[in-house]
Design a protein around this motif. Structure first.
Motif, PDB file in Angstrom:
ATOM      1  N   VAL A  43       0.843  -1.202   0.000  1.00 54.40           N
ATOM      2  CA  VAL A  43       0.000   0.000   0.000  1.00 54.40           C
ATOM      3  C   VAL A  43       0.877   1.250   0.000  1.00 54.40           C
ATOM      4  O   VAL A  43       0.608   2.209  -0.729  1.00 54.40           O
ATOM      5  CB  VAL A  43      -0.972   0.018   1.204  1.00 54.40           C
ATOM      6  CG1 VAL A  43      -1.631   1.377   1.355  1.00 54.40           C
ATOM      7  CG2 VAL A  43      -2.026  -1.061   1.055  1.00 54.40           C
ATOM      8  N   ALA A  44       1.935   1.236   0.785  1.00 52.47           N
ATOM      9  CA  ALA A  44       2.842   2.392   0.827  1.00 52.47           C
ATOM     10  C   ALA A  44       3.470   2.634  -0.543  1.00 52.47           C
ATOM     11  O   ALA A  44       3.559   3.795  -0.997  1.00 52.47           O
ATOM     12  CB  ALA A  44       3.924   2.179   1.876  1.00 52.47           C
ATOM     13  N   CYS A  46       2.224   1.790  -3.461  1.00 46.73           N
ATOM     14  CA  CYS A  46       1.164   2.275  -4.350  1.00 46.73           C
ATOM     15  C   CYS A  46       0.814   3.734  -4.061  1.00 46.73           C
ATOM     16  O   CYS A  46       0.549   4.512  -4.980  1.00 46.73           O
ATOM     17  CB  CYS A  46      -0.074   1.391  -4.232  1.00 46.73           C
ATOM     18  SG  CYS A  46       0.145  -0.260  -4.937  1.00 46.73           S
ATOM     19  N   ARG A  47       0.823   4.118  -2.794  1.00 47.68           N
ATOM     20  CA  ARG A  47       0.560   5.519  -2.431  1.00 47.68           C
ATOM     21  C   ARG A  47       1.642   6.441  -2.969  1.00 47.68           C
ATOM     22  O   ARG A  47       1.355   7.534  -3.469  1.00 47.68           O
ATOM     23  CB  ARG A  47       0.478   5.673  -0.915  1.00 47.68           C
ATOM     24  CG  ARG A  47      -0.803   5.163  -0.324  1.00 47.68           C
ATOM     25  CD  ARG A  47      -0.848   5.381   1.148  1.00 47.68           C
ATOM     26  NE  ARG A  47      -0.968   6.810   1.443  1.00 47.68           N
ATOM     27  CZ  ARG A  47      -1.010   7.314   2.663  1.00 47.68           C
ATOM     28  NH1 ARG A  47      -0.935   6.514   3.701  1.00 47.68           N
ATOM     29  NH2 ARG A  47      -1.127   8.608   2.848  1.00 47.68           N
ATOM     30  N   ALA A  50       1.016   6.851  -6.618  1.00 53.75           N
ATOM     31  CA  ALA A  50      -0.157   7.700  -6.838  1.00 53.75           C
ATOM     32  C   ALA A  50       0.167   9.157  -6.540  1.00 53.75           C
ATOM     33  O   ALA A  50      -0.312  10.063  -7.239  1.00 53.75           O
ATOM     34  CB  ALA A  50      -1.321   7.228  -5.970  1.00 53.75           C
ATOM     35  N   ASP A  51       0.989   9.405  -5.532  1.00 54.84           N
ATOM     36  CA  ASP A  51       1.382  10.774  -5.187  1.00 54.84           C
ATOM     37  C   ASP A  51       2.154  11.437  -6.330  1.00 54.84           C
ATOM     38  O   ASP A  51       2.048  12.644  -6.541  1.00 54.84           O
ATOM     39  CB  ASP A  51       2.230  10.799  -3.918  1.00 54.84           C
ATOM     40  CG  ASP A  51       1.419  10.453  -2.677  1.00 54.84           C
ATOM     41  OD1 ASP A  51       0.170  10.464  -2.758  1.00 54.84           O
ATOM     42  OD2 ASP A  51       2.037  10.153  -1.633  1.00 54.84           O
ATOM     43  N   THR A  59      -7.229  11.321  -1.253  1.00 55.01           N
ATOM     44  CA  THR A  59      -7.599   9.904  -1.266  1.00 55.01           C
ATOM     45  C   THR A  59      -8.844   9.598  -0.435  1.00 55.01           C
ATOM     46  O   THR A  59      -9.225   8.449  -0.301  1.00 55.01           O
ATOM     47  CB  THR A  59      -6.441   9.026  -0.741  1.00 55.01           C
ATOM     48  OG1 THR A  59      -6.038   9.512   0.524  1.00 55.01           O
ATOM     49  CG2 THR A  59      -5.299   8.990  -1.713  1.00 55.01           C
ATOM     50  N   ARG A  66      -6.759   9.489  -7.886  1.00 57.99           N
ATOM     51  CA  ARG A  66      -5.682   9.072  -6.977  1.00 57.99           C
ATOM     52  C   ARG A  66      -6.056   7.775  -6.245  1.00 57.99           C
ATOM     53  O   ARG A  66      -5.269   6.837  -6.167  1.00 57.99           O
ATOM     54  CB  ARG A  66      -5.397  10.183  -5.978  1.00 57.99           C
ATOM     55  CG  ARG A  66      -4.207   9.938  -5.108  1.00 57.99           C
ATOM     56  CD  ARG A  66      -4.008  11.111  -4.188  1.00 57.99           C
ATOM     57  NE  ARG A  66      -2.729  11.074  -3.524  1.00 57.99           N
ATOM     58  CZ  ARG A  66      -2.298  12.013  -2.722  1.00 57.99           C
ATOM     59  NH1 ARG A  66      -3.045  13.078  -2.497  1.00 57.99           N
ATOM     60  NH2 ARG A  66      -1.144  11.912  -2.143  1.00 57.99           N
ATOM     61  N   SER A  67      -7.269   7.728  -5.712  1.00 57.07           N
ATOM     62  CA  SER A  67      -7.735   6.529  -5.018  1.00 57.07           C
ATOM     63  C   SER A  67      -7.853   5.352  -5.982  1.00 57.07           C
ATOM     64  O   SER A  67      -7.480   4.224  -5.647  1.00 57.07           O
ATOM     65  CB  SER A  67      -9.091   6.788  -4.364  1.00 57.07           C
ATOM     66  OG  SER A  67      -8.977   7.766  -3.360  1.00 57.07           O
ATOM     67  N   VAL A  70      -4.454   3.852  -6.587  1.00 53.56           N
ATOM     68  CA  VAL A  70      -3.989   3.011  -5.473  1.00 53.56           C
ATOM     69  C   VAL A  70      -4.698   1.653  -5.518  1.00 53.56           C
ATOM     70  O   VAL A  70      -4.063   0.605  -5.371  1.00 53.56           O
ATOM     71  CB  VAL A  70      -4.210   3.707  -4.106  1.00 53.56           C
ATOM     72  CG1 VAL A  70      -3.915   2.760  -2.959  1.00 53.56           C
ATOM     73  CG2 VAL A  70      -3.358   4.954  -3.997  1.00 53.56           C
ATOM     74  N   THR A  96      -6.152   3.783   1.267  1.00 56.20           N
ATOM     75  CA  THR A  96      -4.795   3.843   1.814  1.00 56.20           C
ATOM     76  C   THR A  96      -4.598   2.948   3.033  1.00 56.20           C
ATOM     77  O   THR A  96      -3.515   2.929   3.607  1.00 56.20           O
ATOM     78  CB  THR A  96      -4.429   5.289   2.197  1.00 56.20           C
ATOM     79  OG1 THR A  96      -5.329   5.755   3.197  1.00 56.20           O
ATOM     80  CG2 THR A  96      -4.475   6.201   0.979  1.00 56.20           C
TER      81      THR A  96
END
Length: 117
Positions: A43-44, A46-47, A50-51, A59, A66-67, A70, A96
């Motif tokens: 998840v980190a 992917c975040r 996305a950032d 998100t 953005r969501s 992820v 997230t």
């Protein structure tokens, strides 16, 4: 006495062999569990991706780009987005949270159940 050992040899069953097989299976299970992906790290990652692409979006809304990025990134890593677990907290952005994803791989899912309990 001889009849029992011959019978065991015919069946292919021997207590020491059975115990060795159990130990080998246990070691294989630990090795496979150690190779399983870590949801929090995934998840980190992917975040962070996305950032880089969608900095202007928050998100909190599951439907914004953005969501969705992820969620799609986690699907590509072998997870399904699932908000039904009790640990998936609606007070925080759902995409997230590692607890809002379940593994789509059955072996990883089973081993993940043991990790969480």
């Amino acid at each position: 006495m001889r009849a029992i050992s011959v019978e065991n040899e015919v069946r292919g069953s021997h207590p020491a062999t059975d115990m060795r097989l159990e130990v080998v299976l246990l070691l294989v299970a630990f090795a496979v569990a150690g190779c399983l992906p870590d949801q929090a790290k995934d998840v980190a990652a992917c975040r962070i991706e996305a950032d880089r692409f969608y900095q202007g979006y928050n998100t909190v809304d599951v439907n914004n780009p953005r969501s969705q990025y992820v969620i799609a990134c986690m699907v590509a890593k072998g997870y399904d987005f699932d908000v039904s677990p009790a640990a998936c907290d609606s007070r925080h952005p759902l995409p997230t949270q590692p607890t809002c994803y379940t593994s789509s791989n059955w072996l990883a899912w089973i081993l993940g159940q043991f990790r969480t309990h």
